[in-house]
Scaffold this active site. Structure first.
Site, PDB file in Angstrom:
ATOM      1  N   LEU A  60      45.032  35.828  36.441  1.00  0.00           N
ATOM      2  CA  LEU A  60      43.915  35.877  35.504  1.00  0.00           C
ATOM      3  C   LEU A  60      42.886  36.862  36.039  1.00  0.00           C
ATOM      4  O   LEU A  60      42.757  37.038  37.254  1.00  0.00           O
ATOM      5  CB  LEU A  60      43.253  34.499  35.357  1.00  0.00           C
ATOM      6  CG  LEU A  60      44.047  33.378  34.684  1.00  0.00           C
ATOM      7  CD1 LEU A  60      43.264  32.070  34.765  1.00  0.00           C
ATOM      8  CD2 LEU A  60      44.368  33.718  33.237  1.00  0.00           C
ATOM      9  N   ASP A  61      42.134  37.488  35.133  1.00  0.00           N
ATOM     10  CA  ASP A  61      41.024  38.337  35.558  1.00  0.00           C
ATOM     11  C   ASP A  61      40.053  37.520  36.406  1.00  0.00           C
ATOM     12  O   ASP A  61      39.932  36.302  36.237  1.00  0.00           O
ATOM     13  CB  ASP A  61      40.263  38.885  34.343  1.00  0.00           C
ATOM     14  CG  ASP A  61      41.108  39.809  33.484  1.00  0.00           C
ATOM     15  OD1 ASP A  61      42.101  40.349  33.994  1.00  0.00           O
ATOM     16  OD2 ASP A  61      40.765  39.976  32.294  1.00  0.00           O
ATOM     17  N   ARG A  62      39.333  38.189  37.280  1.00  0.00           N
ATOM     18  CA  ARG A  62      38.391  37.493  38.162  1.00  0.00           C
ATOM     19  C   ARG A  62      37.387  36.650  37.384  1.00  0.00           C
ATOM     20  O   ARG A  62      37.090  35.507  37.766  1.00  0.00           O
ATOM     21  CB  ARG A  62      37.637  38.505  39.032  1.00  0.00           C
ATOM     22  CG  ARG A  62      36.597  37.856  39.953  1.00  0.00           C
ATOM     23  CD  ARG A  62      35.925  38.871  40.845  1.00  0.00           C
ATOM     24  NE  ARG A  62      35.225  39.884  40.059  1.00  0.00           N
ATOM     25  CZ  ARG A  62      34.600  40.929  40.600  1.00  0.00           C
ATOM     26  NH1 ARG A  62      34.615  41.111  41.907  1.00  0.00           N
ATOM     27  NH2 ARG A  62      33.985  41.808  39.827  1.00  0.00           N
TER      28      ARG A  62
END
Length: 215
Positions: A60-62
């Site tokens: 997942l994106d940060r």
């Protein structure tokens, strides 16, 4: 073991299986380490300090929070990775966005490519990778809406870029939302809410659900 992982790594375990587990990643934490000492902390770094054999199946994106699957051995990693690659995993996201959609539901088809590196920003480009997102409006507020999102592809920043492209940027998005909006919120309002897939070892349907971390 789930309690130990939660205690030592500070992560919530949503599903425990002898071959894999599903944990909840908080917003602001990298899925895996980046380049440089300031990006050494990550979900997989914390988890491997407790269970060294675990490996990320996807990312997942940060700034995105929510459900992540980790494999406990190479065979499981290959099996689950194949499910994600073949788009056999049903993913459900929730997003609070600025504005109101023009319909109850819709589809975004847009080729995305990286347009800048610092910060990483993706947008429409004829040579970009094809991306598909389904969305449905769950709730309308005075100046915002809550959407359910089903990505049919899994590209970097896909949901954020797709929503911005139809005039519905995610609340708290420092890249795709207007600065006046993103700076007034502590976090990105995008959450990986649900996962569903067939257990590659038993054939049973696995359904994991999270809860929204914001009100």
């Amino acid at each position: 073991m789930a309690d130990r992982l939660a205690q030592l790594a500070g992560l919530m375990v949503r599903h425990w299986h002898p071959r894999f587990l599903v944990v909840e990643k908080p917003s602001g934490l990298l899925s895996q380490p980046g380049l440089g000492p300031t990006q050494s902390d990550s979900l997989i770094t914390r988890i491997q300090s407790v269970l060294p054999e675990l490996q990320l199946v996807h990312r997942l994106d940060r700034d995105t929070s929510g459900l992540l699957v980790l494999a406990r051995d190479q065979g499981c990693l290959k099996q689950l990775g194949g499910l994600f690659a073949d788009r056999m995993v049903h993913k459900l996201y929730a997003a609070d966005v600025h504005g109101h959609p023009s319909a109850i539901s819709g589809t975004v088809r847009l080729r995305l490519a990286r347009l800048s590196a610092h910060p990483p920003r993706y947008g429409s480009h004829p040579d970009g990778r094809p991306c598909l997102t389904l969305w449905r409006c769950a709730h309308l507020g005075s100046q915002r809406s809550r959407l359910w999102l089903v990505p049919r592809t899994g590209r970097s920043h896909q949901l954020r870029a797709h929503l911005a492209s139809i005039g519905l940027p995610v609340i708290g998005d420092p890249i795709y939302a207007p600065a006046v909006h993103s700076l007034s919120h502590e976090r990105l309002h995008l959450h990986a809410l649900g996962l569903s897939f067939s257990d590659p070892f038993s054939g049973k349907r696995i359904r994991v659900r999270s809860t929204l971390p914001w009100s």
